[in-house]
Design an enzyme around this catalytic site. Structure first.
Site, short mmCIF file in Angstrom:
data_model
loop_
_atom_site.label_atom_id
_atom_site.label_comp_id
_atom_site.label_asym_id
_atom_site.label_seq_id
_atom_site.Cartn_x
_atom_site.Cartn_y
_atom_site.Cartn_z
CG PHE A 179 -2.00 -1.12 1.05
CD1 PHE A 179 -2.52 -1.48 -0.18
CD2 PHE A 179 -2.42 -1.84 2.16
CE1 PHE A 179 -3.45 -2.49 -0.30
CE2 PHE A 179 -3.34 -2.86 2.06
CZ PHE A 179 -3.87 -3.18 0.82
CG ASP A 180 4.36 2.54 2.48
OD1 ASP A 180 3.74 3.59 2.72
OD2 ASP A 180 4.99 1.92 3.34
#
Length: 399
Positions: A179-180
């Site tokens: 998700f980063d």
């Protein structure tokens, strides 16, 4: 000042689709640095402003290349590092000078963390209404502002970990800070859109992102099922909720992937496996019927797949148009990309300091991407950045 680096600073602003764009990078760790590396690869001049202690990921090791963290090296090429202490009035003045010359600012401080330095969006938009100011947080600027912005927390609360693993096992994290990375991609997309809008309006704007919303967006069909139909997906191990066969199966020597997306592909799979009758069996002829009879179909497929090695099946199934692949290690996957002439590894930097990195995945028919600058050493470009500030006038917003 290094003449070689000075030439890189100048040339880096004249090559690539984002040539001429200056990015003040006040971000650290992964989402922000990944975003700014993509922009730098496309020709933007990115000045990485670090604390005197440096980006956190400089210490995230092992693995290392020499004394340097490979985590840091993976997301910081094509940038210039200057270490500045925001608590120092002299250093803060330098940061302001960098921002005065920037088109884009990227930061992932804790929400509100830059207010005391007058470097927040509301403070800067008065003097720089043309600035594209990009903020990345973990959970937004409302009630979630105090939550630490770590990818693992976003994996936990978004439902990703609840979806990952076997039904009778524990929730699992994904093997990368996914998700980063997705948030970094979303940030780059938002920045490019804001720059395009600025061409029309002359005005910048505040581009805001957070890991949780990028996570919920990145879960696509899983969150979509809940949003549209109230369906709460559950852990299914390697099974797909809607397709079968679609996952790993054992061949004679190792596991491989078979990913059938439609009935025609299933028929071709059956021919390759020597069981053409299965394609017209009422239990297996359609995707809906295959979903309802997974266990008997799996037994049939495994019996046939166990007669050959995964590489042999890969060759046969590829020729028949059936999506399939062996399950490889990262090393094997990189070599596989090399075999496909995708050139996955590029050297960033000069012969004096060259770092192997993964190539930017974007290809342009006309524009050129290059990698002239290795991930910078901490404060390695201090003198060069100061010299660039002296010869580069501040941006003058259109009236």
């Amino acid at each position: 000042m290094s003449d070689d680096l000075d030439r890189i600073l100048l040339s880096h602003r004249t090559a690539g689709p984002l040539a001429g764009i200056v990015v003040a990078d006040l971000s650290r760790v992964l989402a922000g640095p990944y975003c700014t590396m993509l922009l730098a690869d496309m020709g933007a001049l990115v000045i990485k402003v670090e604390s005197p202690g440096g980006d956190d990921t400089r210490g995230w090791a092992p693995p290392r290349l020499g004394e340097e963290s490979t985590y840091y090296l993976s997301v910081n090429r094509n940038k210039h590092s200057i270490a500045l202490d925001l608590k120092s009035p002299e250093d803060l003045a330098v940061v302001r000078r960098i921002i005065d010359r920037a088109d884009v600012l990227v930061e992932n401080f804790k929400p509100g963390g830059l207010v005391k330095y007058d470097l927040d969006y509301e403070s800067l938009r008065i003097s720089r209404p043309d600035l594209v100011y990009t903020s990345i947080s973990g959970f937004g600027t409302g009630p979630g502002a105090d939550l630490p912005g770590y990818d693992l927390l976003a994996q936990a609360v978004s439902g990703m970990m609840d979806l990952t693993g076997y039904a009778d096992g524990e929730p699992l994290r994904v093997g990368v800070a996914l998700f980063d990375v997705i948030t970094g991609l979303h940030a780059a997309t938002g920045i490019l859109a804001a720059l395009r809008d600025r061409e029309r309006s002359g005005l910048g704007q505040h581009v805001e992102l957070n890991l949780l919303m990028s996570a919920l967006s990145g879960l696509v069909n899983q969150t979509g099922a809940y949003a549209a139909a109230g369906v709460v997906p559950t852990r299914m191990g390697n099974e797909h909720p809607s397709l079968y066969p679609y996952g790993p199966f054992p061949a004679r020597d190792k596991e491989m992937i078979v990913a059938v997306g439609n009935d025609a592909q299933f028929a071709s799979l059956c021919v390759c496996l020597g069981i053409p009758e299965a394609a017209v069996d009422a239990r297996f002829a359609t995707n809906a019927s295959r979903n309802g009879h997974r266990e008997p179909l799996r037994a049939l497929l495994v019996e046939r797949l166990m007669t050959r090695d995964a590489a042999d099946w890969f060759t046969l199934l590829k020729a028949a148009g059936v999506p399939a692949a062996p399950i490889l290690t990262v090393a094997e996957g990189t070599r596989f990309a090399e075999d496909l002439a995708l050139d996955p590894i590029v050297s960033s930097g000069t012969p004096q300091r060259s770092i192997p990195t993964v190539r930017n995945p974007i290809g342009f028919s006309r524009s050129r991407l290059d990698y002239p600058i290795a991930p910078p050493l901490l404060d390695g470009d201090h003198a060069e950045v100061l010299a660039w500030l002296e010869r580069t006038p501040p941006r003058r917003p259109a009236p």
